[in-house]
Motif scaffolding. Structure first.
Motif, PDB file in Angstrom:
ATOM      1  N   LYS A 166      45.319  29.172  95.769  1.00  0.00           N
ATOM      2  CA  LYS A 166      46.096  29.148  94.103  1.00  0.00           C
ATOM      3  C   LYS A 166      46.429  27.637  93.993  1.00  0.00           C
ATOM      4  CE  LYS A 166      48.295  33.071  93.718  1.00  0.00           C
ATOM      5  NZ  LYS A 166      49.251  34.424  93.756  1.00  0.00           N
ATOM      6  N   CYS A 224      41.591  36.382  90.437  1.00  0.00           N
ATOM      7  CA  CYS A 224      42.397  36.624  92.474  1.00  0.00           C
ATOM      8  C   CYS A 224      42.407  35.828  93.254  1.00  0.00           C
ATOM      9  CB  CYS A 224      42.542  37.728  92.921  1.00  0.00           C
ATOM     10  SG  CYS A 224      41.281  37.879  94.560  1.00  0.00           S
ATOM     11  N   TYR A 225      43.548  35.382  94.269  1.00  0.00           N
ATOM     12  CA  TYR A 225      43.732  33.979  95.164  1.00  0.00           C
ATOM     13  C   TYR A 225      44.358  34.354  96.162  1.00  0.00           C
ATOM     14  CZ  TYR A 225      41.592  31.687  90.396  1.00  0.00           C
ATOM     15  OH  TYR A 225      40.389  31.004  90.074  1.00  0.00           O
ATOM     16  N   ASP A 239      46.913  33.466  98.776  1.00  0.00           N
ATOM     17  CA  ASP A 239      48.670  32.683  98.635  1.00  0.00           C
ATOM     18  C   ASP A 239      48.002  31.222  98.544  1.00  0.00           C
ATOM     19  OD1 ASP A 239      51.179  35.016  98.552  1.00  0.00           O
ATOM     20  OD2 ASP A 239      49.513  34.847  97.436  1.00  0.00           O
ATOM     21  N   SER A 270      39.201  34.911  97.249  1.00  0.00           N
ATOM     22  CA  SER A 270      39.539  34.730  95.376  1.00  0.00           C
ATOM     23  C   SER A 270      38.549  35.794  95.230  1.00  0.00           C
ATOM     24  CB  SER A 270      38.885  33.330  95.037  1.00  0.00           C
ATOM     25  OG  SER A 270      39.056  33.443  93.628  1.00  0.00           O
ATOM     26  N   THR A 307      42.847  42.156  93.846  1.00  0.00           N
ATOM     27  CA  THR A 307      42.941  40.503  95.214  1.00  0.00           C
ATOM     28  C   THR A 307      42.752  40.534  96.789  1.00  0.00           C
ATOM     29  OG1 THR A 307      44.466  42.796  96.545  1.00  0.00           O
ATOM     30  CG2 THR A 307      45.669  42.242  94.303  1.00  0.00           C
TER      31      THR A 307
END
Length: 123
Positions: A65, A59-60, A62, A49, A104
């Motif tokens: 999330k 951001c995380y 996938d 993250s 990201t």
């Protein structure tokens, strides 16, 4: 001297929660975007993250999330990672770092690292 110190790791049962903290000393954290990374035994380090300097962008990865939440409190010179619904595959050493570049989970570039904190998810 730039120093980052992680804390908050430990042993937790599957489905449980932990909150990791990343504290800065020797510099002002709000000058930097911060990322969390993790590395499990035998696996490559992966981005988890990130959060921009202002905290407005995050951001995380996938798989995190909806389960993890990153935040920062610049007044306290700290960044946090709230981890919920933890799974055994989340077991790893978690590191915070100042990051640059594209924010990201895959592309952020770490600069200064903390020493890491162990998170173990097991029943």
């Amino acid at each position: 001297q730039v120093q980052l110190v992680e804390s908050g790791g430990g042993l937790v049962q599957p489905g449980g929660s932990l909150r990791l903290s990343c504290a800065a000393s020797g510099f002002t954290l709000d000058n930097y975007a911060i990322g969390w990374f993790r590395q499990a035994p035998g696996k490559e380090r992966e981005g988890v993250s990130c959060i921009s300097r202002s905290g407005r962008s995050t951001c995380y990865a996938d798989s995190m999330k909806g389960r993890f939440l990153i935040s920062r409190d610049n007044a306290k010179n700290a960044v946090y990672l709230q981890m919920n619904s933890l799974k055994p595959e989340d077991t790893a050493v978690y590191y915070c770092a100042t990051v640059t570049g594209v924010l990201t989970a895959k592309n952020m570039r770490p600069e200064y690292w903390g020493q890491g904190t162990q998170v173990t998810v097991s029943s």
